[in-house]
Design a protein around this motif. Structure first.
Motif, PDB file in Angstrom:
ATOM      1  N   VAL A  12       0.822  -1.222   0.000  1.00 19.32           N
ATOM      2  CA  VAL A  12       0.000   0.000   0.000  1.00 19.32           C
ATOM      3  C   VAL A  12       0.852   1.266   0.000  1.00 19.32           C
ATOM      4  O   VAL A  12       0.321   2.370   0.144  1.00 19.32           O
ATOM      5  CB  VAL A  12      -0.940   0.015   1.232  1.00 19.32           C
ATOM      6  CG1 VAL A  12      -1.915  -1.153   1.172  1.00 19.32           C
ATOM      7  CG2 VAL A  12      -0.151  -0.021   2.536  1.00 19.32           C
ATOM      8  N   PRO A  15       0.024   4.103  -3.186  1.00 19.90           N
ATOM      9  CA  PRO A  15      -1.101   5.046  -3.040  1.00 19.90           C
ATOM     10  C   PRO A  15      -0.942   5.986  -1.853  1.00 19.90           C
ATOM     11  O   PRO A  15      -1.372   7.143  -1.924  1.00 19.90           O
ATOM     12  CB  PRO A  15      -2.321   4.127  -2.871  1.00 19.90           C
ATOM     13  CG  PRO A  15      -1.780   2.812  -2.435  1.00 19.90           C
ATOM     14  CD  PRO A  15      -0.430   2.698  -3.073  1.00 19.90           C
ATOM     15  N   CYS A  16      -0.312   5.501  -0.772  1.00 21.28           N
ATOM     16  CA  CYS A  16      -0.086   6.374   0.389  1.00 21.28           C
ATOM     17  C   CYS A  16       0.860   7.513   0.031  1.00 21.28           C
ATOM     18  O   CYS A  16       0.637   8.665   0.423  1.00 21.28           O
ATOM     19  CB  CYS A  16       0.492   5.568   1.555  1.00 21.28           C
ATOM     20  SG  CYS A  16      -0.693   4.493   2.380  1.00 21.28           S
ATOM     21  N   LYS A 102     -12.961   3.281   3.973  1.00 25.66           N
ATOM     22  CA  LYS A 102     -11.681   2.922   3.357  1.00 25.66           C
ATOM     23  C   LYS A 102     -10.625   2.628   4.415  1.00 25.66           C
ATOM     24  O   LYS A 102      -9.812   1.716   4.262  1.00 25.66           O
ATOM     25  CB  LYS A 102     -11.223   4.042   2.430  1.00 25.66           C
ATOM     26  CG  LYS A 102     -12.057   4.147   1.161  1.00 25.66           C
ATOM     27  CD  LYS A 102     -11.546   5.241   0.263  1.00 25.66           C
ATOM     28  CE  LYS A 102     -12.314   5.237  -1.070  1.00 25.66           C
ATOM     29  NZ  LYS A 102     -13.741   5.506  -0.891  1.00 25.66           N
ATOM     30  N   TRP A 219      -5.360   2.166  -5.199  1.00 24.49           N
ATOM     31  CA  TRP A 219      -5.840   1.573  -3.945  1.00 24.49           C
ATOM     32  C   TRP A 219      -6.607   0.286  -4.230  1.00 24.49           C
ATOM     33  O   TRP A 219      -6.418  -0.735  -3.569  1.00 24.49           O
ATOM     34  CB  TRP A 219      -6.755   2.556  -3.206  1.00 24.49           C
ATOM     35  CG  TRP A 219      -6.055   3.510  -2.294  1.00 24.49           C
ATOM     36  CD1 TRP A 219      -5.962   4.850  -2.435  1.00 24.49           C
ATOM     37  CD2 TRP A 219      -5.336   3.186  -1.087  1.00 24.49           C
ATOM     38  NE1 TRP A 219      -5.238   5.389  -1.408  1.00 24.49           N
ATOM     39  CE2 TRP A 219      -4.852   4.401  -0.570  1.00 24.49           C
ATOM     40  CE3 TRP A 219      -5.076   2.003  -0.418  1.00 24.49           C
ATOM     41  CZ2 TRP A 219      -4.103   4.462   0.609  1.00 24.49           C
ATOM     42  CZ3 TRP A 219      -4.329   2.057   0.755  1.00 24.49           C
ATOM     43  CH2 TRP A 219      -3.853   3.267   1.268  1.00 24.49           C
TER      44      TRP A 219
END
Length: 405
Positions: A12, A15-16, A102, A219
């Motif tokens: 992840v 996207p972070c 989310k 995501w």
């Protein structure tokens, strides 16, 4: 070289990081108050710039239509700019509207991620990590957009230095190229201060639109990769396990754990579909609109420099939707594969309770897990083909209507 161990954060991270470039920290890491304030300020500025530029693009579109749409290439470029900005704003609105869901989904995926070395090996974490073809496509996309953002400034600087050499310092002129040459604002950009303000505004506008055009899709892919990894783990364990009546306690314990994990995955798949379905629907119509405008552009203008620059945008739009459709198809395949794995094992050698557990998995595995575009269509490779066909049909209809009778 030794293979790098992959953890949940690695899946992840992309996207972070993208959200962090806009000043939004999805992980809510503790920072000094000044850093938090500056991040929030930049996020607010990029949003305002995106709304402001979208307003002026809309105004230019209506003005061109009212005047008779005599400049079709300009109108198509403006429509494409409006489409890109509007999709970015719409996706960001929907992204933050259910941000709690989310973050809850993020927490659930992190909880079930294998942590020990043995578990990561059993789940084949490294093999399930982001495929190189996707990361390469994304990095090329980011490099291309960075080139587009800063090429007008570079062009102005190069032309200025060329003028310095040709005519000298006194007569050299700075050309003040910007991203949207045809677009005019309240502030005049033909002076140093105005140019800095307008160019910074256009860069921040593009930054916001670019990030939110692609970040929600990344995501979705990040979660889809992990979901496929978990489905694959259950399938392999089901298919390879050999029950025996004399060890029914162990068999029932193994089966109960697999049933529990399968149920968790089915719930996560439902959450994923519910949270991202509207975002995928927005992407679907955005892709159709981009392809349609590109086809009209080529038909009306032929092949020239402006058309080639416009067409360069197509691979990014198509690539985004193809990646989502590819993993949508993979989720369907992996979820159905569990039923095949359960049926293929030697379940007939197990005790009666074990056979009932197998029936429970078989029953649940009959319903495929999927991602859909707001209930409009299933997001898979067939759906990607349908988008191509839908665009062609729209283009054919438009061409028929425009032909002289």
């Amino acid at each position: 070289m030794a293979e790098v161990e992959r953890y949940f954060e690695d899946f992840v991270n992309l996207p972070c990081v993208l959200l962090k470039t806009l000043g939004y920290d999805f992980l809510e890491i503790s920072r000094p108050w000044l850093a938090r304030w500056l991040m929030k300020l930049y996020f607010f500025l990029t949003l305002i710039c995106c709304l402001y530029c979208t307003y002026f693009v809309t105004d230019e579109i209506f003005a061109d239509i009212v005047s008779g749409a005599n400049n079709l290439p300009l109108l198509l470029r403006l429509i494409n700019d409006f489409n890109y900005n509007a999709i970015g704003i719409l996706k960001s609105f929907y992204f933050f509207r259910n941000i709690k869901s989310k973050k809850e989904l993020f927490r659930k995926f992190r909880e079930i991620f294998p942590t020990s070395i043995e578990d990561r090996f059993a789940y084949r974490v490294n093999e399930s990590y982001w495929p190189r073809w996707i990361t390469t496509t994304l990095y090329l996309y980011f490099c291309a957009t960075a080139l587009i953002l800063f090429s007008p400034l570079a062009e102005s600087i190069i032309e200025y230095f060329v003028d310095l050499i040709k005519v000298g310092y006194a007569d050299a002129e700075f050309t003040y190229h910007k991203l949207y040459e045809e677009q005019s604002y309240v502030v005049d950009h033909r002076n140093p201060l105005g140019y800095m303000v307008i160019y910074s505004m256009e860069v921040m506008n593009s930054h916001y639109a670019i990030v939110f055009n692609i970040c929600p899709d990344i995501w979705l892919i990040a979660y889809a990769i992990q979901l496929c990894m978990h489905f694959d783990y259950i399938s392999r364990n089901l298919e390879s396990y050999e029950p025996m009546e004399k060890r029914q306690q162990k068999d029932l314990k193994v089966m109960a754990e697999l049933v529990r994990k399968h149920q968790i995955l089915l719930e996560l798949a439902d959450d994923l579909k519910e949270i991202f379905s509207l975002l995928v629907l927005v992407m679907l119509f955005s892709t159709v609109a981009t392809l349609f405008c590109a086809a009209v552009y080529v038909l009306t203008q032929g092949i020239n420099k402006n058309v080639l620059g416009y067409m360069a945008f197509l691979p990014t739009s198509l690539g985004q939707y193809f990646m989502v459709c590819y993993y949508g198809q993979l989720i369907i395949n992996k979820s159905l594969q569990i039923g095949e794995a359960a049926y293929s094992q030697t379940w007939y050698n197990g005790c009666q309770s074990y056979k009932k557990s197998i029936l429970a998995i078989l029953g649940r595995a009959q319903r495929q897990c999927e991602i859909n575009a707001g209930g409009f269509q299933t997001t898979n490779l067939k759906g990607f083909e349908s988008v191509m066909r839908m665009t062609f049909q729209l283009f054919t209809l438009w061409r028929t209507m425009m032909e002289p009778k």
